[in-house]
Design a protein around this motif. Structure first.
Motif, PDB file in Angstrom:
ATOM      1  N   ILE A 160     -88.717   3.697 -46.033  1.00 39.18           N
ATOM      2  CA  ILE A 160     -87.307   3.595 -45.630  1.00 39.18           C
ATOM      3  C   ILE A 160     -86.947   4.784 -44.742  1.00 39.18           C
ATOM      4  CG2 ILE A 160     -84.920   3.724 -46.487  1.00 39.18           C
ATOM      5  CD1 ILE A 160     -85.880   1.173 -47.410  1.00 39.18           C
TER       6      ILE A 160
ATOM      7  N   THR B 279     -76.818  -3.668 -47.001  1.00 38.84           N
ATOM      8  CA  THR B 279     -76.498  -4.711 -47.984  1.00 38.84           C
ATOM      9  C   THR B 279     -75.223  -4.382 -48.768  1.00 38.84           C
ATOM     10  OG1 THR B 279     -78.864  -5.107 -48.178  1.00 38.84           O
ATOM     11  CG2 THR B 279     -77.486  -6.041 -49.902  1.00 38.84           C
TER      12      THR B 279
ATOM     13  N   VAL C 273     -72.939  -9.644 -49.161  1.00 39.68           N
ATOM     14  CA  VAL C 273     -73.648  -9.828 -47.885  1.00 39.68           C
ATOM     15  C   VAL C 273     -75.024  -9.186 -47.942  1.00 39.68           C
ATOM     16  CG1 VAL C 273     -73.629  -9.356 -45.406  1.00 39.68           C
ATOM     17  CG2 VAL C 273     -71.466  -9.758 -46.596  1.00 39.68           C
ATOM     18  N   GLY C 274     -76.056  -9.997 -47.621  1.00 39.13           N
ATOM     19  CA  GLY C 274     -77.407  -9.447 -47.541  1.00 39.13           C
ATOM     20  C   GLY C 274     -78.041  -9.874 -46.233  1.00 39.13           C
TER      21      GLY C 274
ATOM     22  N   PHE D 263     -77.757  -1.971 -53.672  1.00 34.10           N
ATOM     23  CA  PHE D 263     -79.233  -1.894 -53.696  1.00 34.10           C
ATOM     24  C   PHE D 263     -79.786  -0.876 -52.697  1.00 34.10           C
ATOM     25  CE2 PHE D 263     -79.207  -6.801 -54.559  1.00 34.10           C
ATOM     26  CZ  PHE D 263     -78.832  -6.592 -55.869  1.00 34.10           C
ATOM     27  N   ILE D 264     -79.152   0.274 -52.565  1.00 34.39           N
ATOM     28  CA  ILE D 264     -79.597   1.199 -51.519  1.00 34.39           C
ATOM     29  C   ILE D 264     -80.717   2.114 -52.041  1.00 34.39           C
ATOM     30  CG2 ILE D 264     -78.867   2.917 -49.826  1.00 34.39           C
ATOM     31  CD1 ILE D 264     -77.721  -0.053 -49.555  1.00 34.39           C
ATOM     32  N   SER D 265     -81.896   1.924 -51.450  1.00 32.69           N
ATOM     33  CA  SER D 265     -83.067   2.729 -51.829  1.00 32.69           C
ATOM     34  C   SER D 265     -82.820   4.186 -51.467  1.00 32.69           C
ATOM     35  CB  SER D 265     -84.311   2.257 -51.067  1.00 32.69           C
ATOM     36  OG  SER D 265     -84.583   0.922 -51.353  1.00 32.69           O
TER      37      SER D 265
ATOM     38  N   LYS E 190     -84.581  -2.528 -62.558  1.00 34.19           N
ATOM     39  CA  LYS E 190     -85.278  -3.491 -61.705  1.00 34.19           C
ATOM     40  C   LYS E 190     -86.473  -4.130 -62.421  1.00 34.19           C
ATOM     41  CE  LYS E 190     -86.126  -0.531 -58.036  1.00 34.19           C
ATOM     42  NZ  LYS E 190     -86.618   0.362 -58.982  1.00 34.19           N
TER      43      LYS E 190
ATOM     44  N   ILE F 172     -82.638   2.288 -56.797  1.00 37.87           N
ATOM     45  CA  ILE F 172     -81.666   1.677 -55.873  1.00 37.87           C
ATOM     46  C   ILE F 172     -80.301   1.719 -56.556  1.00 37.87           C
ATOM     47  CG2 ILE F 172     -83.289   0.165 -54.677  1.00 37.87           C
ATOM     48  CD1 ILE F 172     -82.267  -2.171 -56.356  1.00 37.87           C
TER      49      ILE F 172
ATOM     50  N   VAL G 159     -90.764  -7.864 -55.002  1.00 44.37           N
ATOM     51  CA  VAL G 159     -89.617  -7.592 -54.122  1.00 44.37           C
ATOM     52  C   VAL G 159     -90.017  -7.488 -52.646  1.00 44.37           C
ATOM     53  CG1 VAL G 159     -89.666  -5.050 -54.194  1.00 44.37           C
ATOM     54  CG2 VAL G 159     -87.480  -6.240 -54.021  1.00 44.37           C
TER      55      VAL G 159
ATOM     56  N   ILE H 284     -88.571  -9.915 -50.498  1.00 41.39           N
ATOM     57  CA  ILE H 284     -87.107  -9.991 -50.482  1.00 41.39           C
ATOM     58  C   ILE H 284     -86.481  -8.940 -49.563  1.00 41.39           C
ATOM     59  CG2 ILE H 284     -85.031  -9.715 -51.917  1.00 41.39           C
ATOM     60  CD1 ILE H 284     -86.678 -10.952 -54.245  1.00 41.39           C
TER      61      ILE H 284
ATOM     62  N   THR I 200     -85.831 -11.327 -46.045  1.00 45.17           N
ATOM     63  CA  THR I 200     -86.570 -12.206 -46.959  1.00 45.17           C
ATOM     64  C   THR I 200     -87.593 -13.047 -46.176  1.00 45.17           C
ATOM     65  OG1 THR I 200     -85.038 -14.039 -46.677  1.00 45.17           O
ATOM     66  CG2 THR I 200     -84.509 -12.453 -48.432  1.00 45.17           C
TER      67      THR I 200
ATOM     68  N   ILE J 231     -85.850 -15.465 -43.980  1.00 43.43           N
ATOM     69  CA  ILE J 231     -85.292 -14.875 -42.753  1.00 43.43           C
ATOM     70  C   ILE J 231     -86.410 -14.635 -41.736  1.00 43.43           C
ATOM     71  CG2 ILE J 231     -84.139 -12.804 -41.804  1.00 43.43           C
ATOM     72  CD1 ILE J 231     -82.282 -14.913 -43.228  1.00 43.43           C
TER      73      ILE J 231
ATOM     74  N   THR K  73     -87.069 -17.884 -40.055  1.00 41.62           N
ATOM     75  CA  THR K  73     -86.078 -18.267 -39.031  1.00 41.62           C
ATOM     76  C   THR K  73     -86.309 -17.466 -37.740  1.00 41.62           C
ATOM     77  OG1 THR K  73     -84.424 -16.669 -39.803  1.00 41.62           O
ATOM     78  CG2 THR K  73     -84.299 -18.865 -40.761  1.00 41.62           C
TER      79      THR K  73
HETATM   80  C1  FAD Z   1     -85.660  -2.961 -54.578  1.00 44.46           C
HETATM   81  C2  FAD Z   1     -84.688  -3.250 -53.463  1.00 44.46           C
HETATM   82  C3  FAD Z   1     -84.484  -2.270 -52.488  1.00 44.46           C
HETATM   83  C4  FAD Z   1     -83.546  -2.494 -51.474  1.00 44.46           C
HETATM   84  N1  FAD Z   1     -83.262  -1.494 -50.574  1.00 44.46           N
HETATM   85  C5  FAD Z   1     -82.271  -1.660 -49.669  1.00 44.46           C
HETATM   86  C6  FAD Z   1     -81.855  -0.599 -48.810  1.00 44.46           C
HETATM   87  O1  FAD Z   1     -82.396   0.504 -48.866  1.00 44.46           O
HETATM   88  N2  FAD Z   1     -80.828  -0.832 -47.949  1.00 44.46           N
HETATM   89  C7  FAD Z   1     -80.207  -2.038 -47.856  1.00 44.46           C
HETATM   90  O2  FAD Z   1     -79.291  -2.175 -47.051  1.00 44.46           O
HETATM   91  N3  FAD Z   1     -80.571  -3.086 -48.652  1.00 44.46           N
HETATM   92  C8  FAD Z   1     -81.573  -2.918 -49.556  1.00 44.46           C
HETATM   93  N4  FAD Z   1     -81.942  -3.956 -50.378  1.00 44.46           N
HETATM   94  C9  FAD Z   1     -81.279  -5.233 -50.232  1.00 44.46           C
HETATM   95  C10 FAD Z   1     -82.196  -6.276 -49.583  1.00 44.46           C
HETATM   96  O3  FAD Z   1     -82.451  -5.935 -48.259  1.00 44.46           O
HETATM   97  C11 FAD Z   1     -81.499  -7.637 -49.729  1.00 44.46           C
HETATM   98  O4  FAD Z   1     -81.559  -7.972 -51.121  1.00 44.46           O
HETATM   99  C12 FAD Z   1     -82.150  -8.724 -48.889  1.00 44.46           C
HETATM  100  O5  FAD Z   1     -81.919  -8.498 -47.526  1.00 44.46           O
HETATM  101  C13 FAD Z   1     -81.614 -10.124 -49.230  1.00 44.46           C
HETATM  102  O6  FAD Z   1     -80.237 -10.132 -49.268  1.00 44.46           O
HETATM  103  P1  FAD Z   1     -79.489 -10.731 -50.556  1.00 44.46           P
HETATM  104  O7  FAD Z   1     -80.097 -10.103 -51.758  1.00 44.46           O
HETATM  105  O8  FAD Z   1     -78.027 -10.555 -50.354  1.00 44.46           O
HETATM  106  O9  FAD Z   1     -79.858 -12.239 -50.574  1.00 44.46           O
HETATM  107  P2  FAD Z   1     -79.109 -13.424 -49.760  1.00 44.46           P
HETATM  108  O10 FAD Z   1     -78.946 -13.034 -48.345  1.00 44.46           O
HETATM  109  O11 FAD Z   1     -77.891 -13.822 -50.521  1.00 44.46           O
HETATM  110  O12 FAD Z   1     -80.197 -14.558 -49.851  1.00 44.46           O
HETATM  111  C14 FAD Z   1     -80.371 -15.368 -51.011  1.00 44.46           C
HETATM  112  C15 FAD Z   1     -81.411 -16.418 -50.698  1.00 44.46           C
HETATM  113  O13 FAD Z   1     -80.972 -17.235 -49.606  1.00 44.46           O
HETATM  114  C16 FAD Z   1     -81.930 -17.218 -48.563  1.00 44.46           C
HETATM  115  N5  FAD Z   1     -81.267 -17.298 -47.271  1.00 44.46           N
HETATM  116  C17 FAD Z   1     -80.222 -16.544 -46.819  1.00 44.46           C
HETATM  117  N6  FAD Z   1     -79.905 -16.883 -45.558  1.00 44.46           N
HETATM  118  C18 FAD Z   1     -80.769 -17.877 -45.204  1.00 44.46           C
HETATM  119  C19 FAD Z   1     -80.973 -18.640 -44.010  1.00 44.46           C
HETATM  120  N7  FAD Z   1     -80.247 -18.447 -42.903  1.00 44.46           N
HETATM  121  N8  FAD Z   1     -81.957 -19.559 -44.002  1.00 44.46           N
HETATM  122  C20 FAD Z   1     -82.729 -19.761 -45.107  1.00 44.46           C
HETATM  123  N9  FAD Z   1     -82.588 -19.068 -46.247  1.00 44.46           N
HETATM  124  C21 FAD Z   1     -81.625 -18.138 -46.293  1.00 44.46           C
HETATM  125  C22 FAD Z   1     -82.687 -15.916 -48.741  1.00 44.46           C
HETATM  126  O14 FAD Z   1     -83.970 -15.974 -48.148  1.00 44.46           O
HETATM  127  C23 FAD Z   1     -82.745 -15.813 -50.241  1.00 44.46           C
HETATM  128  O15 FAD Z   1     -83.809 -16.591 -50.712  1.00 44.46           O
HETATM  129  C24 FAD Z   1     -82.863  -3.739 -51.402  1.00 44.46           C
HETATM  130  C25 FAD Z   1     -83.108  -4.728 -52.367  1.00 44.46           C
HETATM  131  C26 FAD Z   1     -83.990  -4.487 -53.402  1.00 44.46           C
HETATM  132  C27 FAD Z   1     -84.165  -5.549 -54.442  1.00 44.46           C
END
Ligand code: FAD
Length: 388
Positions: free
Chosen positions: A88, A125, A129-130, A155-157, A200, A208, A358, A361, A365, A368, A371
């Protein structure tokens, strides 16, 4: 820029030794702690791993992408918790500053980041919103002397020990439109608080947390690049290399899992022979080695393209998608080869199986990545480009 081949091979050997002699024996201890042990952080600093991708002019090693993934192959062999904060820091957090920062911002932070005096985090995140990064709700409003931020990041590492956090927030443009901007927020800025670390499934030792911004006031100089609306672009610039690095670490981890599974299979006897002599076990091992080798080739190829300045948006996504899914399958087969022991925490394979989940994810993901790849593919065919 790249480190000369002789210095690089010394670095590569030092990283391999650090992983073998310092990280592997302490994987359990790291997982039992809420954050990485201080003495290991000091060793990471001494090895220069906090400055892997930072420009030489700021004290970094400025490895080229191929060298960087070779370091990833080595680091990946240990439980991903230690690798996570290095990635990161060097990846999306450090690179967004490198690509998007002003000269003054780089001069202020880069030397301290490259030396590891400051550890970086990246906060995109939010609770709602992810994947859909453009929809973030955290807001930064202009004040006469700077900015005020309100919102919650999730979830900020690195959050508990980061010295500098790049925070994405919505800002209003002169035409009234909202855009995504990035802000450099120092630890302990009033109005910013870090919540308790989450419990976790895996990667314990790499905490995180939520970060809450409640009227968090920043000076005007905190706006990355001194420009609104460039937050996502700066983040994306760092994401490609970050994704490639994660993929390289998956390759290292897959080989380590295979070594563990093969060694176990050589000494575990059932039906009068070591289980590696059973052809169905051989199939699990052979599929795993083949897939790890395929991922290694993909990663090296994409890194070579990046090293000569070719854009690798599609390749980085393909590598991240394939390598993270691959190491998930390899970990699953490694548990299977260990039989019941694979489900017991005395065996590292149990922890690694949870640790790898993870990888599919974060930093985009698997869906994503799919896509992104499909978007590149259709654009290329619309341009009449030949594939392959
Ligand atoms: C251990 C850990 C460390 C992390 N560290 C950080 C960090 O340092 N900084 C940070 O900002 N974030 C961090 N994250 C967050 C991580 O980046 C997000 O969890 C990830 O981007 C997914 O977002 P979400 O969890 O909101 O899932 P969502 O976006 O809600 O997605 C849920 C599901 O829907 C699917 N989906 C969403 N949109 C679409 C689409 N258009 N087409 C098809 N499928 C779709 C996804 O693939 C997933 O399966 C961390 C997460 C974890 C678990």
């Amino acid at each position: 820029m790249a480190v000369d081949p002789e210095s690089f091979s010394i670095l590569q050997e030092s990283v391999a030794r650090f992983v073998r002699e310092r990280l592997l024996p302490r994987e359990r201890e790291i997982a039992a702690l809420e954050q990485p042990p201080k003495d290991l952080l000091d060793e990471v600093r001494e090895l220069g791993l906090f400055g892997l991708t930072f420009p030489e002019q700021y004290g970094g090693l400025e490895l080229d992408p191929l060298q960087e993934v070779k370091v990833g192959f080595e680091l990946g062999r240990a439980s991903p918790a230690m690798r996570n904060f290095i990635s990161i820091h060097n990846g999306v957090a450090g690179q967004s500053l490198n690509f998007g920062g002003t000269a003054a911002q780089k001069a202020k932070y880069m030397p301290r980041l490259a030396s590891g005096e400051l550890i970086a985090a990246f906060a995109l995140t939010e609770p709602d919103v992810g994947s859909d990064a453009r929809s973030i709700q955290t807001k930064a409003e202009k004040t006469p002397d700077g900015w005020v931020i309100n919102g919650r990041k999730r979830f900020i590492s690195n959050a508990p020990f980061a010295g500098l956090i790049t925070v994405l927030a919505k800002t209003q443009e002169t035409d009234g439109e909202l855009s995504v901007s990035a802000f450099l927020v120092e630890a302990n800025t009033p109005g910013m608080s870090i919540a308790r670390p989450e419990h976790k499934m895996g990667q314990q030792g790499a905490p995180i947390c939520d970060i809450v911004f409640d009227d968090c006031r920043l000076g005007g100089e905190a706006l990355l690049g001194a420009k609104t609306g460039i937050g996502l672009k700066a983040a994306m610039a760092g994401l490609d290399r970050g994704r490639l690095f994660i993929a390289s670490c998956c390759v290292g981890l897959a080989y380590r899992l295979l070594e563990d599974a093969t060694d176990y299979g050589l000494q575990r006897v059932q039906f009068g022979v070591p289980i590696v002599r059973h052809q169905l076990i051989q199939a699990l091992l052979a599929d795993s080695l083949t897939e790890a080798y395929a991922a290694q080739g993909m990663v090296e190829n994409a890194a070579r393209l990046a090293s000569v300045g070719r854009p690798i948006g599609c390749e980085a996504s393909m590598c991240k998608l394939y390598a993270t899914e691959m190491v998930g399958r390899v970990a699953d087969r490694a548990v299977q080869i260990h039989g019941g022991n694979g489900y017991i925490s005395d065996y590292m394979v149990e922890q690694l199986y949870r640790d790898v989940r993870v990888l599919r994810i974060y930093e985009g993901t698997s869906q994503i990545q799919q896509t992104i790849i499909a978007k590149h593919l259709t654009a290329r065919r619309q341009n009449g480009e030949r594939l392959g």
